[in-house]
Enzyme design. Structure first.
Site, mmCIF file in Angstrom:
data_model
loop_
_atom_site.group_PDB
_atom_site.id
_atom_site.type_symbol
_atom_site.label_atom_id
_atom_site.label_comp_id
_atom_site.label_asym_id
_atom_site.label_seq_id
_atom_site.Cartn_x
_atom_site.Cartn_y
_atom_site.Cartn_z
ATOM 1 N N ASN A 169 0.835 -1.231 -0.097
ATOM 2 C CA ASN A 169 0.035 -0.020 -0.209
ATOM 3 C C ASN A 169 0.635 1.274 -0.054
ATOM 4 O OD1 ASN A 169 0.697 -0.508 2.534
ATOM 5 N ND2 ASN A 169 -1.200 0.215 3.706
ATOM 6 N N GLU A 181 4.418 -3.921 12.395
ATOM 7 C CA GLU A 181 3.494 -2.960 12.272
ATOM 8 C C GLU A 181 2.326 -3.647 11.487
ATOM 9 O OE1 GLU A 181 3.569 0.039 13.154
ATOM 10 O OE2 GLU A 181 5.434 0.334 13.396
ATOM 11 N N CYS A 190 -3.527 1.114 6.942
ATOM 12 C CA CYS A 190 -3.715 0.473 8.253
ATOM 13 C C CYS A 190 -4.244 1.687 9.326
ATOM 14 C CB CYS A 190 -2.763 -0.103 8.908
ATOM 15 S SG CYS A 190 -1.036 0.698 8.812
ATOM 16 N N GLU A 216 8.254 2.843 14.595
ATOM 17 C CA GLU A 216 9.056 3.002 13.575
ATOM 18 C C GLU A 216 8.981 4.681 13.480
ATOM 19 O OE1 GLU A 216 7.229 0.707 10.141
ATOM 20 O OE2 GLU A 216 9.377 -0.328 10.435
#
Ligand code: ADP
Length: 491
Positions: free
Chosen positions: A163, A262, A296, A470
């Site tokens: 994505n 993640e 997400c 992150e």
């Protein structure tokens, strides 16, 4: 911008399509390849080398061999490489943006935005490379000193989703390079071209051979599992679905790899009765429509106070229906295709389920004919709290509005999920804003804003949305080990 087929053909012809191992582009063992499709047309863009497990092993061997030498480079050398990579990405923003639009579908303007966002991770971690701290202190009991140092964790396995084909790579490679770690990166098979193009950028920026290896592969599990279980890499960083993340965590347990995850989200977006309606609608457009909802962080459950829901729904539907849907390479397109037919089937099925349970369609909800995997911007209101789309990521341009009456009810509903990546809260009441932000179980909260992602801030989730962060100043820690040296002072 409007692209001509000749421009596209030239761009694709100039993009590497082989594996990148030990500083060279090479064919996969046996010459295996798979096709990369343009989701706006369903047509084949090109074939890309399909790594076998043995290719994966060669890539990891290269990363292992390069680790000691790269760890010995100075922070200033790594800082310089990252800054050059940042500049090169920006110089090539147009061409890399178009490449991303072609393989992933997002509108060209958004793709260019992602190149800038991706580059920013390199600039940020260029700075972090210079700030790897240690410590020296007196033992509280006396007689000794503590020397605390940081060292690169070692070779890393990095797995990225389709994505955000460039940014999810730079978000991992930036801190890995800054810390002095080598890597094997496996991009998603739908979008390998952005990472292969990045391999060229990194080489030009001065990344030594073997430090970054890129291995597109159709059968990700077959290639990655032996590498993870070998223990020769010391860290795994994954961005993708919770389902695959759990499998990879189990595999990592074998040799106790450091793991950063993640994973999926199911973001609540709460609009209180005291919110600024203009801001809430604008924030919702961003939180829902960035990347066609294929994020997400996308607002998945939109809880709106009963007193506002009708007005909010109308405003949102009017903005959503005004968006032009089409091939992202055409300037007029504001909403590109979904990634593939399976994604289109899933979104369509979720909408039908919600409508079957009584949701009202304010706009959209009709799956178009092909070619391409498009789905129209859709607003549903009065969505049943038990509809399937409230329990899983929609990953498409569909806004699901659910009414609520009290703060407690909104917070309880928002937290009623195994996920906890991000939540959005719109209110002009300061005390409520802070209270709700604290009560929401999520790694990130957007207060009166619809986008939280920022390379300079810690990104990550709680519960089944993941482990670790992150970006931000903590991002590099995931790639560093702490070593404590106890020193007896004698005398
Ligand atoms: P999505 O459903 O969005 O494609 P996935 O979690 O399936 O999300 O994929 C994210 C990344 O994980 C991709 O690079 C994909 O190829 C990779 N992947 C999928 N399955 C596995 C697996 N069993 N082992 C390692 N990587 C995998």
């Amino acid at each position: 911008m409007s692209t001509r087929p000749a421009d596209v053909a030239e761009l694709i012809a100039g993009t590497p399509t082989q594996l990148f191992i030990d500083g060279e582009f090479v064919d996969a063992e046996g010459g295996a390849s798979f096709d990369v499709l343009n989701p706006a047309t369903g047509e084949v863009l090109c074939a890309v080398a399909d790594a076998t497990p043995r290719d994966g092993r060669r890539a990891l061997d290269a990363a292992v061999a390069a680790q000691a030498g790269f760890a010995a480079t100075t922070p200033l050398e790594r800082h310089g490489i990252l800054l050059r990579a940042f500049e090169l990405l920006l110089e090539r923003q147009d061409e890399l943006g178009l490449l991303m639009t072609l393989e992933m579908g997002k509108p060209f303007a958004e793709a260019k935005g992602e190149i800038a966002y991706a580059a920013e991770f390199f600039r940020h971690f260029a700075g972090e490379a210079l700030r790897i701290e240690g410590g020296y202190q007196a033992s509280p009991q006396g007689g000794a000193r503590f020397l605390v140092t940081k060292a690169p964790v070692g070779p890393c396995l990095l797995i990225t989703p389709w994505n955000f084909p460039m940014a999810m790579g730079t978000r991992k490679l930036g801190p890995a390079l800054a810390a002095g770690c080598t890597s094997v990166l496996k991009p998603a098979h739908q979008t390998p071209l952005s990472m292969l193009a990045l391999a060229e950028v990194l080489t030009e920026a001065g990344v030594p051979d073997g430090v970054v290896n890129i291995i597109p592969a159709m059968d990700a599990g077959a290639v990655m599992e032996p590498l993870i279980r070998s223990g020769d890499a010391r860290k795994l960083s994954f961005t993708g679905s919770t389902k695959i993340g759990k499998i990879l965590l189990e595999q990592s347990a074998d040799k106790v790899l450091r793991a950063s995850m993640e994973l999926g989200g199911n973001a609540p977006f709460i609009v209180f009765e005291d919110a600024d309606l203009d801001e809430a609608v604008a924030g919702c457009m961003q939180a829902k429509m960035r990347n066609m909802g294929e994020a997400c962080t996308a607002a998945n459950r939109i809880y709106v106070h009963s007193s506002l829901i009708e007005q909010f729904g109308q405003r949102l539907a009017s903005e959503m229906s005004a968006l032009t849907v089409g091939d992202g390479a055409q300037e007029k397109s504001k909403v590109g295709p979904l990634i593939d037919e399976a994604a289109q089937d899933k979104v369509d099925a979720l909408v039908r389920d919600a409508v079957g349970r009584g949701a009202q369609v304010l706009t959209g909800a009709e799956r178009p004919e092909g070619p391409g995997y498009f789905y129209p911007p859709t607003v549903l209101t009065g969505v049943d709290p038990d509809a399937q789309m409230t329990g899983e990521e929609i990953f498409g341009p569909v806004a699901a509005l659910i009414p609520f009456d009290t703060e407690d009810e909104a917070v309880a509903a928002a937290n009623d999920t195994p996920y906890g990546l991000v939540a959005y809260v719109f209110t002009n009441n300061l005390r409520r804003a802070l209270r709700v932000a604290e009560r929401i179980e999520a790694g990130m909260v957007g207060l009166n804003q619809g986008v939280v992602s920022n390379p300079y801030a810690p990104f990550g989730g709680v519960k089944e949305s993941g482990l670790g962060r992150e970006g931000g100043s903590v991002g590099i820690e995931e790639y560093l080990e702490t070593k404590y040296i106890g020193i007896a002072m004698g005398g």
